[in-house]
Write a protein that holds these residues in place. Structure first.
Motif, mmCIF file in Angstrom:
data_model
loop_
_atom_site.group_PDB
_atom_site.id
_atom_site.type_symbol
_atom_site.label_atom_id
_atom_site.label_comp_id
_atom_site.label_asym_id
_atom_site.label_seq_id
_atom_site.Cartn_x
_atom_site.Cartn_y
_atom_site.Cartn_z
ATOM 1 N N SER A 63 0.825 -1.208 0.000
ATOM 2 C CA SER A 63 0.000 0.000 0.000
ATOM 3 C C SER A 63 0.858 1.256 0.000
ATOM 4 O O SER A 63 0.522 2.254 -0.645
ATOM 5 C CB SER A 63 -0.927 -0.004 1.225
ATOM 6 N N MET B 246 2.003 1.983 -3.519
ATOM 7 C CA MET B 246 0.935 2.591 -4.308
ATOM 8 C C MET B 246 0.704 4.045 -3.891
ATOM 9 O O MET B 246 0.504 4.928 -4.737
ATOM 10 C CB MET B 246 -0.352 1.781 -4.132
ATOM 11 N N THR B 247 0.746 4.317 -2.589
ATOM 12 C CA THR B 247 0.527 5.675 -2.097
ATOM 13 C C THR B 247 1.649 6.604 -2.535
ATOM 14 O O THR B 247 1.412 7.762 -2.893
ATOM 15 C CB THR B 247 0.420 5.684 -0.557
ATOM 16 N N LEU C 252 1.107 7.502 -6.052
ATOM 17 C CA LEU C 252 0.017 8.474 -6.127
ATOM 18 C C LEU C 252 0.508 9.874 -5.753
ATOM 19 O O LEU C 252 0.124 10.870 -6.384
ATOM 20 C CB LEU C 252 -1.114 8.040 -5.184
ATOM 21 N N ALA D 18 -9.236 9.008 -4.803
ATOM 22 C CA ALA D 18 -7.920 8.524 -5.235
ATOM 23 C C ALA D 18 -7.279 7.650 -4.162
ATOM 24 O O ALA D 18 -6.616 6.650 -4.467
ATOM 25 C CB ALA D 18 -7.009 9.710 -5.563
ATOM 26 N N PHE E 223 -7.625 3.694 -3.838
ATOM 27 C CA PHE E 223 -6.779 2.730 -4.557
ATOM 28 C C PHE E 223 -5.734 2.101 -3.635
ATOM 29 O O PHE E 223 -5.642 0.868 -3.571
ATOM 30 C CB PHE E 223 -6.131 3.395 -5.772
ATOM 31 N N TYR F 57 -5.846 -1.696 -2.296
ATOM 32 C CA TYR F 57 -4.597 -2.441 -2.540
ATOM 33 C C TYR F 57 -4.159 -3.120 -1.249
ATOM 34 O O TYR F 57 -3.745 -4.283 -1.247
ATOM 35 C CB TYR F 57 -3.543 -1.446 -3.027
#
Length: 338
Positions: A121, A124-125, A128, A155, A158, A162
């Motif tokens: 995560s 992914m963050t 982003l 947003a 996600f 995840y």
């Protein structure tokens, strides 16, 4: 998580059955005690998490939190805080005890399941966050469409989804002999492939690499924007460009090294020092933001020192600062962290 739901408890999962030896025997067979190194890891983790608390409160302040990048930074900070608890504080305690999976099956299985999901995560963050800053400086109208107001929360779904997905994949398992977390609990010598987490491997190579690729245009945009800064000397511009370049490069290098080694060491035998180095790099990745915020983000540094001084009953006013950077309304500080 899937195995716990299927079998009802950690101890009932066949591939994680520790009935072959007692807890003490497992520790003697598979573990090694690290009293000094474990204590240092725990102390590092406690220090990072203590410093992170006021920083998170600053990011959450109304004037900051209304900006989209601070919302993303807040989630990333919470993830860093939780990962540090596992990969430094809990790991240090387990290392001091010479723990392996079968000495603390519930703690290690659940912690490994959660920290694996948190790591993915965080990847992914971070991606982003880089995308948010890059769009904010190159395509502000598109950034507004994607992140303005409450759209940021959409947003953020996600990395949250995840995280939930990875809760249902194979967990990471701690082993004190190597001072690191593996896919396999090292119970059965011939079944390592049964524990392999393919999703985690894809994340480590795909998401981490993609984040580092996106950092390249980000650095270029920063350099271009800095050329337009007014009332700034050449030395100030060069210093800020150097800080951004070093920060992003260091973060990318640490992410890539850690992600790659953690996959390789689960598929082939590597020297112990490389495994330990990879784990220390993982600890650094989630602890470094604290020092980057305090060193490179003027606003957070000032508010942090104010909070510290208020706790002592005094007042504080900082007289030195980083070079200010002109930016469009609603955008956030140039320096980002992972």
């Amino acid at each position: 998580m899937d195995n716990i739901l299927r079998y009802g408890s950690v101890e009932a999962i066949p591939l994680y059955n520790c009935s072959g030896h007692t807890s003490q025997e497992w520790s003697e067979l598979k573990g090694v005690k690290w009293p000094i190194l474990g204590a240092c890891q725990a102390a590092y983790g406690i220090t990072i998490d203590i410093l992170y608390l006021p920083i998170l409160s600053i990011i959450f302040e109304k004037e900051n939190f209304k900006m989209s990048c601070f919302k993303i930074m807040y989630l990333l900070g919470i993830i860093d805080f939780l990962i540090t608890y596992v990969n430094s504080i809990l790991t240090g305690w387990l290392a001091m005890k010479g723990a392996v999976y079968c000495t603390h099956p519930n703690i290690i299985y659940i912690s490994g399941m959660v920290v694996c999901a948190l790591w993915c995560s965080s990847c992914m963050t971070a991606l982003l966050l880089v995308a948010n800053r890059l769009l904010g400086m190159t395509k502000p109208s598109l950034a507004v469409k994607l992140f303005d107001g409450r759209k940021t929360y959409i947003a953020l779904l996600f990395p949250i989804l995840y995280f939930i997905y990875f809760l249902f994949t194979a967990p990471l398992i701690f082993n004190s002999k190597y001072l690191a977390w593996f896919y396999t609990p090292m119970i059965f010598d011939d079944d390592a492939t049964e524990y392999f987490n393919h999703s985690h491997t894809v994340n480590n190579f795909l998401i981490v690499t993609l984040t580092c690729i996106v950092y390249t245009p980000f650095r270029w945009v920063i350099g271009t924007n800095l050329k337009n800064v007014k009332n700034a000397s050449t030395s100030q511009l060069q210093n800020t460009k150097r800080q951004v370049f070093l920060q992003s490069t260091l973060i990318c290098a640490a992410n890539q090294v850690c992600a790659t080694i953690y996959v390789v060491m689960n598929v082939t035998e590597v020297p112990n020092w490389i495994i330990i180095f990879a784990h220390f790099t993982w600890e650094f990745i989630h602890g470094a933001p604290v020092f980057i915020y305090l060193a490179l983000n003027r606003m957070i540094r000032e508010r942090f020192l104010e909070k510290m001084n208020m706790m002592k009953g005094g007042t504080f006013r900082e007289t030195t600062s980083m070079m200010p950077i002109n930016r469009s309304s609603g955008s956030a500080p140039v320096v980002i962290v992972n």
